[in-house]
Design a protein around this motif. Sequence first.
Motif, PDB file in Angstrom:
ATOM      1  N   GLU A   1      -6.194   4.619  15.104  1.00 33.93           N
ATOM      2  CA  GLU A   1      -6.889   5.098  16.303  1.00 33.93           C
ATOM      3  C   GLU A   1      -6.811   6.615  16.402  1.00 33.93           C
ATOM      4  N   TYR A   2      -5.657   7.165  16.136  1.00 36.71           N
ATOM      5  CA  TYR A   2      -5.451   8.614  16.244  1.00 36.71           C
ATOM      6  C   TYR A   2      -6.370   9.380  15.298  1.00 36.71           C
ATOM      7  N   LEU A   3      -6.593   8.825  14.114  1.00 33.01           N
ATOM      8  CA  LEU A   3      -7.458   9.484  13.134  1.00 33.01           C
ATOM      9  C   LEU A   3      -8.913   9.031  13.223  1.00 33.01           C
ATOM     10  N   GLY A   4      -9.223   8.156  14.173  1.00 32.02           N
ATOM     11  CA  GLY A   4     -10.593   7.678  14.322  1.00 32.02           C
ATOM     12  C   GLY A   4     -11.018   6.725  13.222  1.00 32.02           C
ATOM     13  N   GLN A   5     -10.069   5.958  12.677  1.00 27.02           N
ATOM     14  CA  GLN A   5     -10.360   5.061  11.562  1.00 27.02           C
ATOM     15  C   GLN A   5     -10.146   3.597  11.923  1.00 27.02           C
ATOM     16  N   ASP A   6      -9.971   3.290  13.201  1.00 28.21           N
ATOM     17  CA  ASP A   6      -9.600   1.937  13.596  1.00 28.21           C
ATOM     18  C   ASP A   6     -10.729   0.933  13.457  1.00 28.21           C
ATOM     19  N   GLU A   7     -11.957   1.380  13.286  1.00 32.09           N
ATOM     20  CA  GLU A   7     -13.043   0.429  13.042  1.00 32.09           C
ATOM     21  C   GLU A   7     -12.846  -0.291  11.714  1.00 32.09           C
TER      22      GLU A   7
ATOM     23  N   LEU B   1      -5.586  18.162  -5.365  1.00 39.05           N
ATOM     24  CA  LEU B   1      -5.809  17.022  -4.486  1.00 39.05           C
ATOM     25  C   LEU B   1      -7.202  16.429  -4.685  1.00 39.05           C
ATOM     26  N   ASP B   2      -8.198  17.273  -4.938  1.00 43.03           N
ATOM     27  CA  ASP B   2      -9.548  16.767  -5.229  1.00 43.03           C
ATOM     28  C   ASP B   2      -9.511  15.759  -6.371  1.00 43.03           C
ATOM     29  N   GLY B   3      -8.837  16.139  -7.455  1.00 47.27           N
ATOM     30  CA  GLY B   3      -8.766  15.272  -8.619  1.00 47.27           C
ATOM     31  C   GLY B   3      -8.027  13.983  -8.325  1.00 47.27           C
ATOM     32  N   LEU B   4      -6.952  14.061  -7.542  1.00 47.81           N
ATOM     33  CA  LEU B   4      -6.176  12.875  -7.206  1.00 47.81           C
ATOM     34  C   LEU B   4      -7.018  11.903  -6.379  1.00 47.81           C
ATOM     35  N   ILE B   5      -7.733  12.421  -5.394  1.00 46.45           N
ATOM     36  CA  ILE B   5      -8.580  11.567  -4.553  1.00 46.45           C
ATOM     37  C   ILE B   5      -9.642  10.867  -5.400  1.00 46.45           C
ATOM     38  N   GLU B   6     -10.229  11.591  -6.336  1.00 47.20           N
ATOM     39  CA  GLU B   6     -11.243  10.992  -7.204  1.00 47.20           C
ATOM     40  C   GLU B   6     -10.657   9.869  -8.055  1.00 47.20           C
ATOM     41  N   ARG B   7      -9.485  10.084  -8.621  1.00 45.53           N
ATOM     42  CA  ARG B   7      -8.881   9.061  -9.488  1.00 45.53           C
ATOM     43  C   ARG B   7      -8.488   7.815  -8.699  1.00 45.53           C
ATOM     44  N   ILE B   8      -8.026   8.007  -7.463  1.00 41.87           N
ATOM     45  CA  ILE B   8      -7.699   6.850  -6.627  1.00 41.87           C
ATOM     46  C   ILE B   8      -8.973   6.106  -6.238  1.00 41.87           C
ATOM     47  N   ALA B   9     -10.001   6.852  -5.855  1.00 42.30           N
ATOM     48  CA  ALA B   9     -11.239   6.232  -5.384  1.00 42.30           C
ATOM     49  C   ALA B   9     -11.924   5.399  -6.461  1.00 42.30           C
ATOM     50  N   ASP B  10     -11.875   5.844  -7.715  1.00 35.29           N
ATOM     51  CA  ASP B  10     -12.563   5.084  -8.762  1.00 35.29           C
ATOM     52  C   ASP B  10     -11.655   4.057  -9.440  1.00 35.29           C
ATOM     53  N   GLY B  11     -10.420   3.922  -8.943  1.00 33.96           N
ATOM     54  CA  GLY B  11      -9.526   2.903  -9.460  1.00 33.96           C
ATOM     55  C   GLY B  11      -8.812   3.276 -10.738  1.00 33.96           C
ATOM     56  N   THR B  12      -8.914   4.541 -11.147  1.00 33.65           N
ATOM     57  CA  THR B  12      -8.216   4.971 -12.361  1.00 33.65           C
ATOM     58  C   THR B  12      -6.710   4.832 -12.196  1.00 33.65           C
ATOM     59  N   ILE B  13      -6.231   5.219 -11.028  1.00 35.21           N
ATOM     60  CA  ILE B  13      -4.815   5.061 -10.698  1.00 35.21           C
ATOM     61  C   ILE B  13      -4.721   4.490  -9.283  1.00 35.21           C
ATOM     62  N   ALA B  14      -3.526   4.069  -8.911  1.00 41.16           N
ATOM     63  CA  ALA B  14      -3.303   3.548  -7.564  1.00 41.16           C
ATOM     64  C   ALA B  14      -2.838   4.660  -6.647  1.00 41.16           C
ATOM     65  N   GLY B  15      -3.238   4.558  -5.396  1.00 41.86           N
ATOM     66  CA  GLY B  15      -2.776   5.515  -4.405  1.00 41.86           C
ATOM     67  C   GLY B  15      -3.367   5.208  -3.055  1.00 41.86           C
ATOM     68  N   PRO B  16      -2.830   5.817  -2.016  1.00 45.83           N
ATOM     69  CA  PRO B  16      -3.296   5.550  -0.651  1.00 45.83           C
ATOM     70  C   PRO B  16      -4.611   6.251  -0.337  1.00 45.83           C
ATOM     71  N   ARG B  17      -5.251   5.818   0.729  1.00 47.43           N
ATOM     72  CA  ARG B  17      -6.382   6.570   1.286  1.00 47.43           C
ATOM     73  C   ARG B  17      -5.837   7.890   1.822  1.00 47.43           C
ATOM     74  N   ILE B  18      -6.572   8.962   1.647  1.00 50.69           N
ATOM     75  CA  ILE B  18      -6.056  10.284   1.995  1.00 50.69           C
ATOM     76  C   ILE B  18      -6.961  10.951   3.021  1.00 50.69           C
ATOM     77  N   THR B  19      -6.364  11.370   4.119  1.00 49.00           N
ATOM     78  CA  THR B  19      -7.034  12.191   5.127  1.00 49.00           C
ATOM     79  C   THR B  19      -6.514  13.613   4.973  1.00 49.00           C
ATOM     80  N   ARG B  20      -7.423  14.573   4.863  1.00 50.12           N
ATOM     81  CA  ARG B  20      -7.025  15.915   4.443  1.00 50.12           C
ATOM     82  C   ARG B  20      -6.868  16.900   5.600  1.00 50.12           C
ATOM     83  N   SER B  21      -5.784  17.677   5.536  1.00 53.93           N
ATOM     84  CA  SER B  21      -5.572  18.826   6.413  1.00 53.93           C
ATOM     85  C   SER B  21      -5.719  20.092   5.572  1.00 53.93           C
TER      86      SER B  21
END
Length: 670
Positions: free
Chosen positions: A600-606, A329-349
């Motif tokens: 709102e539930y995740l505290g991201q509504d700003e 998951l670390d690698g996937l988040i990095e690739r999405i963040a730098d635009g290498t691939i497409a993907g959603p924003r990820i909140t981690r459990s």
Amino acid sequence: MLKKLLLATLILASPAAAEMREYRVLSGGNDVGHLRVDAEGSRVAIDYDYKNNGRGPTIAETITLDADGYPLRWEIEGATTFGNLVDETFVLENGRARWRDATGERETAIADARFYIDQNGSPWSLALLARALLADADDSMAVLPGGTATLTERGTASHDGPDGAVATTTYEIAGLDLNPVYVTLDAENRLFAFASPRFAIVRTGYEAADEALRNRAQELSTERFVRIQAEAARNFDGPVRVRNVHIFDPETMTRTGPHAVVWHNDRISSIQPNDAPATEGETIIDGAGGTLVPGMYEMHGHISQNVALLNIAAGVTSVRDMGNENDVLDGLIERIADGTIAGPRITRSGFIEGLSEFSSQTGELVETEEEALAQVRWYAARGFHQVKLYNSMTPDWAPRLVAEAHRLGLRVAGHVPAFSNADAMIAAGFDELTHINQVMLGWVLEPHEDTRTLLRLTALDRLPALDLDSEPVQHTIGLMAQNNIAIDPTIAIHEALLLGRNGEVSPGFADIFDHMPVGQQRSLQEAWADISAEGADERYRGAFDQVIRTIAMMRERGIRIVPGTDMGGSFAYHRELELFERAGYSAPEVLRLATLGMAEYLGQDEDLGSIAGGKYADFFLVPGDPTADLSAIKSIAMVVANGTVYFPADIYPHFGIRPFAEPPEVTAAD
């Protein structure tokens, strides 16, 4: 060409030479089962069995091959991961092919296609298919029951083991389903391994190759999605203006407009009058009177690279991941963040599971309470949003783990551990309960019954006899309401389990079925559970009715209900939202819940959850009005994720999916 002809001759000369071979099934590097192959002449017998998280397939196969290595006769028996009985056959004779799988019985005259793709066999058949494709002139051929399989060589390697170093070649096989698969053959073109980023089947004695094989599968998958990203992602110089659109406002739950929405880079600049003039250097997109909806939240994902882009195409721009291999998951988040691939924003459990013979191999396994506490602290130090406790965790540990998580700023969600119930986890301080069955089983199980097995699913057939007005039911619901405990019910997965029937299109996916490739269509016509017992069909249907009634009751009591699928999101997420309507929500209420409500539930509504100046440019365009007909969200013409524009019509063909909507017109400002 000479090399190809020599290779084909070698392959055809010995389609099933004598072979007695065992392979180990590995999940996250842990041994969870076996694949045994006994081949002699034209006959192959296969024993395939593994169990992860208390479930897995048990399959026996017998295959008879012709001189070219094609199946002439194939019998597959056993049970699938969730218990559906398998009785699959294939026969090729007198120029005709006949087969029976979960979708029913079929027959056709042999034309270009004569290699049968099994529905529920083991991955050993991929080596058989790879050999047939290698013998084909262009590494491509039509297959039964439909589609075209293609083979591409993806690299060589050598792996050490008890029989010495084995030289291998990895091949990509595409055209069978939404995503390609990767199979590794030895120098004699026999199966060496089958691997994905989290799962592998490896020749016994060569298990040390597991990590390298899975890493290579990850690399190959990434290369594919990088190619798709290069074709599908549209980043424009200067601001982008979409005109002639209505906007769903989750604050008021109304559709307003028409407006023009302008964004620059990753942020929304402003909402303007529709006739406001564009400035020099803008790109103009014609919304054609459609509706812009804020990006949606899939709240029960186990996100992988294979589903990341499909979620974007479905308007799911944020995912709460509920447990994963942390390094993957670390690698996937990095690739999405730098635009290498497409993907959603990820909140981690952070996933925490106790060690037992039924353990899920996802995330981190712990043997003691102190190890579990250390894992809570590890997740807190790395910025995880919450921890998720799982089935095999000792229930008595829950109060200390929850207290430590809360002390360190983490929320706690999870399954109800085996031999406990929802009331005990609420008392321990859980913030959220995961899966509606985890709550409802506490009302129908005996204290000694073990939910680490398939019982946590099959025991749902007891629900029709449950009185939802009884004291135990009302007590639990009361505790949830009083303590502000949320529920992530994953309704769609329960619908698939309880209402799926062999030969019938799964009710949640009937309106997308015709758009899917053959492999997906077969899956959507296959039951999950074994309903062969007398009365099972009626009990399972009644159980789903009780699930819906319970969720409706929770809604009426003011309990927060969180939309998530545990099925990869995407199309399943659309169905999840439709099922919220069945539980009593209106279409605007569902849309608010899926967007601003979860932000709102995740505290991201700003930054997220609605379409407003200064927020991230995360939204999607549908031609219709989803406030009047929620199913309109299935026909998406455009998605904007972090300011990047995607047209699903550009994306879906890469998965063999027929698009649902035409892309909007794009022009430059005058």
